[in-house]
Design an enzyme around this catalytic site. Structure first.
Site, PDB file in Angstrom:
ATOM      1  N   SER A 193     -28.276  16.987   2.825  1.00 53.35           N
ATOM      2  CA  SER A 193     -27.867  16.951   4.316  1.00 53.35           C
ATOM      3  C   SER A 193     -27.516  18.159   4.727  1.00 53.35           C
ATOM      4  CB  SER A 193     -26.488  15.977   4.248  1.00 53.35           C
ATOM      5  OG  SER A 193     -25.711  16.654   3.589  1.00 53.35           O
ATOM      6  N   THR A 210     -22.401  16.780   6.399  1.00 54.61           N
ATOM      7  CA  THR A 210     -22.261  18.036   6.813  1.00 54.61           C
ATOM      8  C   THR A 210     -21.333  19.053   6.320  1.00 54.61           C
ATOM      9  OG1 THR A 210     -22.585  16.908   9.270  1.00 54.61           O
ATOM     10  CG2 THR A 210     -21.981  19.265   9.327  1.00 54.61           C
ATOM     11  N   THR A 243     -25.677  21.826   9.144  1.00 56.67           N
ATOM     12  CA  THR A 243     -26.241  20.760   8.523  1.00 56.67           C
ATOM     13  C   THR A 243     -27.806  20.399   8.717  1.00 56.67           C
ATOM     14  OG1 THR A 243     -25.915  18.091   8.873  1.00 56.67           O
ATOM     15  CG2 THR A 243     -26.005  19.222  10.736  1.00 56.67           C
ATOM     16  N   ARG A 246     -33.965  14.887  17.855  1.00 54.71           N
ATOM     17  CA  ARG A 246     -32.456  14.654  17.820  1.00 54.71           C
ATOM     18  C   ARG A 246     -31.712  15.724  17.186  1.00 54.71           C
ATOM     19  NH1 ARG A 246     -27.977  14.392  14.004  1.00 54.71           N
ATOM     20  NH2 ARG A 246     -26.653  12.613  14.650  1.00 54.71           N
ATOM     21  N   GLY A 262     -27.504  16.505  16.471  1.00 59.18           N
ATOM     22  CA  GLY A 262     -26.087  16.094  16.460  1.00 59.18           C
ATOM     23  C   GLY A 262     -24.918  16.907  16.748  1.00 59.18           C
ATOM     24  N   ASP A 263     -23.689  16.879  16.567  1.00 54.87           N
ATOM     25  CA  ASP A 263     -22.791  17.427  16.938  1.00 54.87           C
ATOM     26  C   ASP A 263     -22.452  18.843  16.310  1.00 54.87           C
ATOM     27  OD1 ASP A 263     -22.384  16.186  14.520  1.00 54.87           O
ATOM     28  OD2 ASP A 263     -20.022  16.282  14.645  1.00 54.87           O
ATOM     29  N   THR A 292     -17.644  15.719  10.707  1.00 59.58           N
ATOM     30  CA  THR A 292     -18.554  15.124  10.075  1.00 59.58           C
ATOM     31  C   THR A 292     -18.802  13.889  10.248  1.00 59.58           C
ATOM     32  OG1 THR A 292     -19.298  15.299   7.538  1.00 59.58           O
ATOM     33  CG2 THR A 292     -16.935  14.909   7.892  1.00 59.58           C
ATOM     34  N   GLY A 293     -19.965  13.394   9.805  1.00 61.38           N
ATOM     35  CA  GLY A 293     -20.323  12.134  10.100  1.00 61.38           C
ATOM     36  C   GLY A 293     -21.337  11.871  11.237  1.00 61.38           C
ATOM     37  N   GLY A 295     -22.862  12.227  14.450  1.00 64.34           N
ATOM     38  CA  GLY A 295     -22.652  13.200  15.440  1.00 64.34           C
ATOM     39  C   GLY A 295     -22.676  12.677  16.780  1.00 64.34           C
TER      40      GLY A 295
HETATM   41  N1  GLY Z   1     -22.603  15.367  11.924  1.00 63.80           N
HETATM   42  C1  GLY Z   1     -23.900  15.620  11.666  1.00 63.80           C
HETATM   43  C2  GLY Z   1     -24.805  14.815  12.502  1.00 63.80           C
HETATM   44  O1  GLY Z   1     -24.577  13.841  12.979  1.00 63.80           O
HETATM   45  O2  GLY Z   1     -26.148  15.550  12.649  1.00 63.80           O
END
Ligand code: GLY
Length: 342
Positions: free
Chosen positions: A84, A202, A220, A230, A232-233, A253-254, A256
């Site tokens: 990941s 992440t 990540t 896509r 993420g955050d 984390t998680g 995003g």
């Molecule tokens: N927190 C990582 C993502 O959603 O890509």
């Protein structure tokens, strides 16, 4: 802010070669050092232990927090068993490994890359974006081109294990992010650690150096089998990471998307500015997510990790299973189970 008189005094001292006792004079953001527990580095998940230890080598020899978080984040990025973060990350649904990362220093400088292919250390490219360009974020082919122009080698990142997992996933192509799915494999650090050694996602890392300055990094491969394109955050300043050297830093984390919708890390730092302790600020940020989507919130994981200027730290997650690693002069391999709403 330094006043003009102090600034001139510092410039004169530097120009005449007088050794400054404290690096505090080097930063325009701080007038005096706040007493506290630092140097220190914290990072998300159990695999943060190995990353912290790399960061600690920098911090314990008086190095800068920025150098520490870059060195630390490179550890999981290079782990062939980490699916990941970094080179061995699971691909998107079309089989492309696309990486996201960002970095932020004590002066508010920041840089990131998103959806970058073929380059194995996105955190170092993010730092170059910060230091060598007038921009904050480079994406896709542009990020790869920039990396290559700056000496990075292009590589095929999809490894055999990730390819196998992707081909298995293709049989159903069901896109439902499994809670903590990213937490199944990584290379445990050789020394003994309490807790679940196979839990990760992440990596978000925050360091406070001996001069009392904060920097952060976040990297990540994003959601496994995500839609191509896509993001993420993690590469988004304010979402996956935010540092304000007057206050503290936060990372997430998680899933995003929920962090972006709530500008999560910025929110945590602003709550600390209002006087919240790090753990309370993280809990309030998680609460906002729950409040907006009470049903959805039960099926996804989001966690925040924060540190303030005194080196006080804390975390909070939506679901059980989140952990973070702490490293300071007393202990280099501490793992703390994050509290959670559900
Ligand atoms: N927190 C990582 C993502 O959603 O890509």
């Amino acid at each position: 802010m330094l006043n003009r008189r102090k600034f001139l005094l510092n410039s004169t001292l530097a120009a005449t070669g007088v050794a400054l006792q404290s690096k505090v004079f080097a930063t325009p953001f701080r007038e005096e050092k706040i007493a506290g527990n630092y140097p220190i580095v914290i990072s998300t998940w159990d695999f943060g232990v190995a990353a912290n230890q790399a960061a600690w080598k920098v911090l314990s020899s008086g190095g800068r927090a920025l150098d520490a978080v870059e060195a630390g984040a490179r550890i999981p990025e290079a782990d062939p068993n980490n699916h990941s973060v970094g080179a061995a990350g699971y691909p998107d649904r079309d089989g492309h490994v696309t990486l996201d990362a960002c970095i932020m220093d004590e002066n508010g400088n920041c840089g990131g890359v998103a959806g970058m292919e073929y380059i194995d250390h996105p955190i170092s490219v993010a730092r170059l974006v910060m230091e060598k360009t007038p921009h904050v974020l480079l994406v896709g082919d542009g990020a790869t081109q920039f990396a290559v122009a700056n000496g990075f080698k292009k590589k095929q990142l999809l490894n055999a294990e990730s390819e196998k997992a992707w081909k298995e996933w293709l049989k159903t192509s069901k896109y439902q992010p499994e809670m903590n799915i990213e937490n199944k494999h990584f290379t445990p650090v050789p020394n003994k650690m309490p807790g679940n050694q196979y839990n990760h996602d992440t990596i978000g890392m925050l360091a406070l150096d001996a001069a009392g300055n904060i920097s952060g990094a976040c990297t990540t491969s994003g959601m496994a089998f995500k839609l191509h394109g896509r993001v993420g955050d993690s590469p988004i300043i304010g979402a996956g990471l935010f540092v304000d050297n007057e206050v503290g830093g936060a990372t997430s984390t998680g899933v995003g998307e929920e962090v972006i919708r709530n500008v999560g890390s910025f929110l945590v730092v602003e709550l600390m500015r209002q006087g919240y302790k790090p753990e309370d600020a993280c809990r309030e940020a998680v609460n906002r997510i729950v409040k907006k989507k009470p049903e959805l919130a039960k099926t996804l994981q989001v966690g925040f990790l924060a540190i303030n200027k005194k080196g006080e730290y804390g975390a909070y997650a939506l679901q059980k299973g989140f952990s973070y690693a702490v490293c300071n002069a007393e202990k280099q391999d501490l793992i703390i189970k994050g509290k959670s709403i559900f």
